[in-house]
Design a protein around this motif. Structure first.
Motif, PDB file in Angstrom:
ATOM      1  N   LYS A 176       4.717  -6.982 -12.915  1.00  0.00           N
ATOM      2  CA  LYS A 176       6.000  -6.415 -12.024  1.00  0.00           C
ATOM      3  C   LYS A 176       5.263  -5.540 -10.845  1.00  0.00           C
ATOM      4  O   LYS A 176       4.502  -4.673 -11.125  1.00  0.00           O
ATOM      5  CB  LYS A 176       6.907  -5.710 -12.904  1.00  0.00           C
ATOM      6  CG  LYS A 176       8.137  -5.097 -11.822  1.00  0.00           C
ATOM      7  CD  LYS A 176       8.994  -4.361 -12.975  1.00  0.00           C
ATOM      8  CE  LYS A 176      10.367  -4.031 -12.294  1.00  0.00           C
ATOM      9  NZ  LYS A 176      11.185  -3.070 -12.826  1.00  0.00           N
ATOM     10  N   ILE A 177       5.930  -5.832  -9.550  1.00  0.00           N
ATOM     11  CA  ILE A 177       5.293  -5.046  -8.615  1.00  0.00           C
ATOM     12  C   ILE A 177       6.480  -4.522  -8.017  1.00  0.00           C
ATOM     13  O   ILE A 177       7.388  -5.083  -7.626  1.00  0.00           O
ATOM     14  CB  ILE A 177       4.542  -5.804  -7.408  1.00  0.00           C
ATOM     15  CG1 ILE A 177       3.387  -6.385  -8.473  1.00  0.00           C
ATOM     16  CG2 ILE A 177       4.223  -4.901  -6.075  1.00  0.00           C
ATOM     17  CD1 ILE A 177       2.493  -7.449  -7.328  1.00  0.00           C
ATOM     18  N   SER A 178       6.459  -3.265  -7.822  1.00  0.00           N
ATOM     19  CA  SER A 178       7.616  -2.578  -6.985  1.00  0.00           C
ATOM     20  C   SER A 178       7.580  -2.396  -5.667  1.00  0.00           C
ATOM     21  O   SER A 178       6.640  -2.791  -5.043  1.00  0.00           O
ATOM     22  CB  SER A 178       7.553  -0.868  -7.457  1.00  0.00           C
ATOM     23  OG  SER A 178       8.655  -0.241  -6.820  1.00  0.00           O
ATOM     24  N   ASP A 179       8.834  -2.481  -5.151  1.00  0.00           N
ATOM     25  CA  ASP A 179       9.134  -2.720  -3.630  1.00  0.00           C
ATOM     26  C   ASP A 179       8.954  -1.188  -3.038  1.00  0.00           C
ATOM     27  O   ASP A 179       8.762  -1.169  -1.764  1.00  0.00           O
ATOM     28  CB  ASP A 179      10.446  -2.934  -3.293  1.00  0.00           C
ATOM     29  CG  ASP A 179      10.673  -4.478  -3.896  1.00  0.00           C
ATOM     30  OD1 ASP A 179       9.676  -5.232  -3.755  1.00  0.00           O
ATOM     31  OD2 ASP A 179      11.538  -4.998  -4.024  1.00  0.00           O
ATOM     32  N   GLU A 180       8.903  -0.143  -3.695  1.00  0.00           N
ATOM     33  CA  GLU A 180       8.737   1.173  -3.251  1.00  0.00           C
ATOM     34  C   GLU A 180       7.351   1.764  -3.350  1.00  0.00           C
ATOM     35  O   GLU A 180       6.679   1.715  -4.435  1.00  0.00           O
ATOM     36  CB  GLU A 180       9.464   2.166  -3.915  1.00  0.00           C
ATOM     37  CG  GLU A 180      10.882   1.916  -3.966  1.00  0.00           C
ATOM     38  CD  GLU A 180      12.011   3.003  -4.739  1.00  0.00           C
ATOM     39  OE1 GLU A 180      11.408   3.935  -4.920  1.00  0.00           O
ATOM     40  OE2 GLU A 180      13.056   2.601  -5.255  1.00  0.00           O
ATOM     41  N   LYS A 181       6.775   2.229  -2.342  1.00  0.00           N
ATOM     42  CA  LYS A 181       5.469   2.716  -2.072  1.00  0.00           C
ATOM     43  C   LYS A 181       5.455   4.219  -2.482  1.00  0.00           C
ATOM     44  O   LYS A 181       6.464   5.054  -2.198  1.00  0.00           O
ATOM     45  CB  LYS A 181       5.077   2.782  -0.722  1.00  0.00           C
ATOM     46  CG  LYS A 181       4.878   1.290  -0.184  1.00  0.00           C
ATOM     47  CD  LYS A 181       4.406   1.269   1.233  1.00  0.00           C
ATOM     48  CE  LYS A 181       4.368  -0.124   2.004  1.00  0.00           C
ATOM     49  NZ  LYS A 181       3.957  -0.142   3.236  1.00  0.00           N
ATOM     50  N   THR A 182       4.398   4.636  -3.314  1.00  0.00           N
ATOM     51  CA  THR A 182       4.236   5.907  -3.704  1.00  0.00           C
ATOM     52  C   THR A 182       2.835   6.497  -3.558  1.00  0.00           C
ATOM     53  O   THR A 182       1.864   5.323  -3.620  1.00  0.00           O
ATOM     54  CB  THR A 182       4.587   6.137  -5.366  1.00  0.00           C
ATOM     55  OG1 THR A 182       3.797   5.505  -5.876  1.00  0.00           O
ATOM     56  CG2 THR A 182       6.189   5.886  -5.625  1.00  0.00           C
TER      57      THR A 182
END
Length: 50
Positions: free
Chosen positions: A23-29
């Motif tokens: 799973k890869i998130s759409d939000e960058k941190t």
């Protein structure tokens, strides 16, 4: 969490202790990493200790 009983992208099938991220998130941190540099006149190596 770990891939078992199969070959993934040409590997030998042994991926432990490296988990498979599905799973890869759409939000960058932003995340900070600690790195160690080993350097001489010809080579510079960056290592990320665990």
């Amino acid at each position: 969490m770990f891939l078992e009983k199969g070959v993934y992208q040409g590997s030998s099938g042994v991926v432990y202790p490296h988990p498979v991220v599905e799973k890869i998130s759409d939000e960058k941190t932003d995340k900070e990493y600690t790195a160690v540099f080993l350097k001489n006149d010809y080579l510079k190596i960056m290592v990320f200790p665990p």
